[in-house]
Design a protein around this motif. Structure first.
Motif, PDB file in Angstrom:
ATOM      1  N   HIS A 160      57.257 -16.540   0.428  1.00 45.90           N
ATOM      2  CA  HIS A 160      58.662 -15.535   0.162  1.00 45.90           C
ATOM      3  C   HIS A 160      58.680 -14.854   1.477  1.00 45.90           C
ATOM      4  CE1 HIS A 160      61.467 -12.684  -1.049  1.00 45.90           C
ATOM      5  NE2 HIS A 160      62.273 -13.837  -1.539  1.00 45.90           N
ATOM      6  N   GLU A 161      57.703 -13.754   1.508  1.00 42.91           N
ATOM      7  CA  GLU A 161      57.723 -12.929   2.736  1.00 42.91           C
ATOM      8  C   GLU A 161      57.887 -13.399   4.011  1.00 42.91           C
ATOM      9  OE1 GLU A 161      54.345 -10.315   2.809  1.00 42.91           O
ATOM     10  OE2 GLU A 161      54.365 -10.144   0.624  1.00 42.91           O
ATOM     11  N   LEU A 162      57.127 -14.743   4.262  1.00 39.54           N
ATOM     12  CA  LEU A 162      57.214 -15.873   5.491  1.00 39.54           C
ATOM     13  C   LEU A 162      58.473 -16.083   5.633  1.00 39.54           C
ATOM     14  CD1 LEU A 162      53.824 -17.631   5.442  1.00 39.54           C
ATOM     15  CD2 LEU A 162      54.234 -15.693   6.684  1.00 39.54           C
ATOM     16  N   VAL A 163      59.087 -16.528   4.698  1.00 39.15           N
ATOM     17  CA  VAL A 163      60.656 -17.127   4.902  1.00 39.15           C
ATOM     18  C   VAL A 163      61.418 -16.078   5.141  1.00 39.15           C
ATOM     19  CG1 VAL A 163      62.391 -18.203   3.724  1.00 39.15           C
ATOM     20  CG2 VAL A 163      60.118 -19.323   3.328  1.00 39.15           C
ATOM     21  N   THR A 164      61.401 -14.805   4.246  1.00 46.75           N
ATOM     22  CA  THR A 164      62.202 -13.529   4.570  1.00 46.75           C
ATOM     23  C   THR A 164      62.235 -13.018   5.854  1.00 46.75           C
ATOM     24  OG1 THR A 164      62.041 -13.389   2.392  1.00 46.75           O
ATOM     25  CG2 THR A 164      62.839 -11.404   3.741  1.00 46.75           C
ATOM     26  N   ASP A 165      60.852 -13.139   6.554  1.00 45.52           N
ATOM     27  CA  ASP A 165      60.498 -12.528   7.988  1.00 45.52           C
ATOM     28  C   ASP A 165      61.356 -13.439   8.947  1.00 45.52           C
ATOM     29  OD1 ASP A 165      58.986 -10.386   6.678  1.00 45.52           O
ATOM     30  OD2 ASP A 165      57.210 -11.367   7.431  1.00 45.52           O
ATOM     31  N   ALA A 166      61.122 -14.554   8.655  1.00 45.33           N
ATOM     32  CA  ALA A 166      61.617 -15.449   9.522  1.00 45.33           C
ATOM     33  C   ALA A 166      62.979 -15.376   9.637  1.00 45.33           C
ATOM     34  CB  ALA A 166      61.125 -16.962   9.457  1.00 45.33           C
ATOM     35  N   VAL A 167      63.750 -15.212   8.488  1.00 45.44           N
ATOM     36  CA  VAL A 167      65.289 -15.204   8.516  1.00 45.44           C
ATOM     37  C   VAL A 167      65.855 -13.862   8.901  1.00 45.44           C
ATOM     38  CG1 VAL A 167      67.347 -15.144   6.848  1.00 45.44           C
ATOM     39  CG2 VAL A 167      65.485 -16.769   6.455  1.00 45.44           C
ATOM     40  N   GLU A 168      65.165 -12.922   8.685  1.00 45.54           N
ATOM     41  CA  GLU A 168      65.302 -11.281   9.107  1.00 45.54           C
ATOM     42  C   GLU A 168      65.370 -11.465  10.800  1.00 45.54           C
ATOM     43  OE1 GLU A 168      63.224  -8.392   7.276  1.00 45.54           O
ATOM     44  OE2 GLU A 168      64.441  -8.887   5.350  1.00 45.54           O
ATOM     45  N   HIS A 169      64.242 -12.204  11.303  1.00 45.23           N
ATOM     46  CA  HIS A 169      64.031 -12.175  12.691  1.00 45.23           C
ATOM     47  C   HIS A 169      65.218 -13.007  13.327  1.00 45.23           C
ATOM     48  CE1 HIS A 169      61.752 -12.457  16.540  1.00 45.23           C
ATOM     49  NE2 HIS A 169      61.953 -13.736  16.361  1.00 45.23           N
ATOM     50  N   CYS A 170      65.455 -14.141  12.828  1.00 44.19           N
ATOM     51  CA  CYS A 170      66.640 -14.977  13.412  1.00 44.19           C
ATOM     52  C   CYS A 170      68.018 -14.381  13.346  1.00 44.19           C
ATOM     53  CB  CYS A 170      66.727 -16.181  12.621  1.00 44.19           C
ATOM     54  SG  CYS A 170      65.340 -17.371  13.046  1.00 44.19           S
ATOM     55  N   ARG A 171      68.222 -13.449  12.397  1.00 45.55           N
ATOM     56  CA  ARG A 171      69.366 -12.851  12.216  1.00 45.55           C
ATOM     57  C   ARG A 171      69.579 -11.538  13.225  1.00 45.55           C
ATOM     58  NH1 ARG A 171      69.853 -12.009   5.725  1.00 45.55           N
ATOM     59  NH2 ARG A 171      70.827 -14.019   5.323  1.00 45.55           N
ATOM     60  N   ALA A 172      68.205 -10.909  13.519  1.00 42.53           N
ATOM     61  CA  ALA A 172      68.147  -9.887  14.421  1.00 42.53           C
ATOM     62  C   ALA A 172      68.451 -10.323  15.909  1.00 42.53           C
ATOM     63  CB  ALA A 172      66.930  -9.034  14.267  1.00 42.53           C
ATOM     64  N   ILE A 173      67.952 -11.574  16.249  1.00 47.29           N
ATOM     65  CA  ILE A 173      68.037 -11.929  17.625  1.00 47.29           C
ATOM     66  C   ILE A 173      69.649 -12.646  17.741  1.00 47.29           C
ATOM     67  CG2 ILE A 173      67.501 -14.231  18.986  1.00 47.29           C
ATOM     68  CD1 ILE A 173      65.378 -12.318  18.746  1.00 47.29           C
ATOM     69  N   CYS A 174      70.159 -13.249  16.599  1.00 41.33           N
ATOM     70  CA  CYS A 174      71.475 -13.513  16.761  1.00 41.33           C
ATOM     71  C   CYS A 174      72.348 -12.187  17.069  1.00 41.33           C
ATOM     72  CB  CYS A 174      72.234 -14.329  15.610  1.00 41.33           C
ATOM     73  SG  CYS A 174      71.265 -16.207  15.614  1.00 41.33           S
ATOM     74  N   ARG A 175      72.206 -11.195  16.103  1.00 43.40           N
ATOM     75  CA  ARG A 175      72.993  -9.891  16.321  1.00 43.40           C
ATOM     76  C   ARG A 175      73.056  -9.545  17.710  1.00 43.40           C
ATOM     77  NH1 ARG A 175      71.634  -8.803  10.842  1.00 43.40           N
ATOM     78  NH2 ARG A 175      69.733  -7.930  11.514  1.00 43.40           N
ATOM     79  N   ARG A 176      71.987  -9.779  18.199  1.00 46.35           N
ATOM     80  CA  ARG A 176      71.751  -8.961  19.731  1.00 46.35           C
ATOM     81  C   ARG A 176      72.182  -9.901  20.673  1.00 46.35           C
ATOM     82  NH1 ARG A 176      65.950  -7.377  18.123  1.00 46.35           N
ATOM     83  NH2 ARG A 176      65.555  -9.204  18.966  1.00 46.35           N
ATOM     84  N   GLY A 177      72.236 -11.339  20.082  1.00 49.25           N
ATOM     85  CA  GLY A 177      72.471 -12.143  21.340  1.00 49.25           C
ATOM     86  C   GLY A 177      71.626 -12.189  22.394  1.00 49.25           C
ATOM     87  N   THR A 178      70.421 -12.122  22.305  1.00 47.48           N
ATOM     88  CA  THR A 178      69.223 -12.340  23.171  1.00 47.48           C
ATOM     89  C   THR A 178      68.135 -13.109  22.597  1.00 47.48           C
ATOM     90  OG1 THR A 178      68.163 -10.039  22.323  1.00 47.48           O
ATOM     91  CG2 THR A 178      69.602 -10.348  24.697  1.00 47.48           C
TER      92      THR A 178
END
Length: 178
Positions: A160-178
């Motif tokens: 669960h932690e691994l999946v959550t970390d990956a989702v949060e990482h992807c969201r952060a990258i998409c928000r920044r657009g970089t």
């Protein structure tokens, strides 16, 4: 009340035919007003006769003249509505054209999605291997957290932690657009 205006029931069709013949001219005049086209009115009156005759064969009609006129009127109004819609759909006048919504995404949304996919791929490439695997197993292959844990040799809570970390990482990258 004449013979043609009496109940039509259980007859061999002569009463219906007699009614139609005696009322045809009035019916044509009436439908010509609604249809605004003599040839179309003729077609509608013929279709009304077919429907009236079929109905009279299966049911008792208490007011046959009224029923015949109602059938013809409904057919004429339906035809007028259909022609109006066709005119809106097929005229070159864009202001009157009817646009039908499509299930396909807009060009802008397609470009945004492609752009987002590039960002997500880049984000996944930056993740540690086990975190990326957990994310792909969950989001792409549809495995449960228990199944991911068994596949990676970790507990359900770690999966669960691994999946959550990956989702949060992807969201952060998409928000920044970089």
């Amino acid at each position: 009340m004449g013979r043609a205006e009496e109940n039509v029931e259980g007859s061999n069709g002569l009463e219906q035919l007699s009614l139609f013949i005696t009322q045809r001219a009035d019916l044509l005049r009436y439908i010509s007003i609604i249809a605004a086209d003599a040839m179309l009115a003729e077609d509608i009156v013929q279709e009304a006769w077919v429907r009236f005759n079929a109905a009279a064969a299966t049911q008792t009609i208490h007011e046959p003249r009224r029923f015949l006129f109602r059938i013809a009127r409904n057919l004429a109004l339906d035809d007028r509505r259909r022609r109006g819609l066709e005119e809106k759909l097929f005229t070159g006048d864009n202001e009157k054209a009817l646009f039908v919504a499509s299930d396909a995404p807009s060009v802008e949304r397609s470009v945004e999605a492609a752009s987002e996919l590039v960002l997500i791929r880049a984000a996944l490439a930056k993740l540690p291997d086990r975190t990326r695997q957990a994310f792909l197993l969950h989001r792409v292959e549809g495995l449960t957290l228990v199944e991911i844990g068994a596949r990676l040799g970790v507990s359900k809570s770690v999966a669960h932690e691994l999946v959550t970390d990956a989702v949060e990482h992807c969201r952060a990258i998409c928000r920044r657009g970089t």
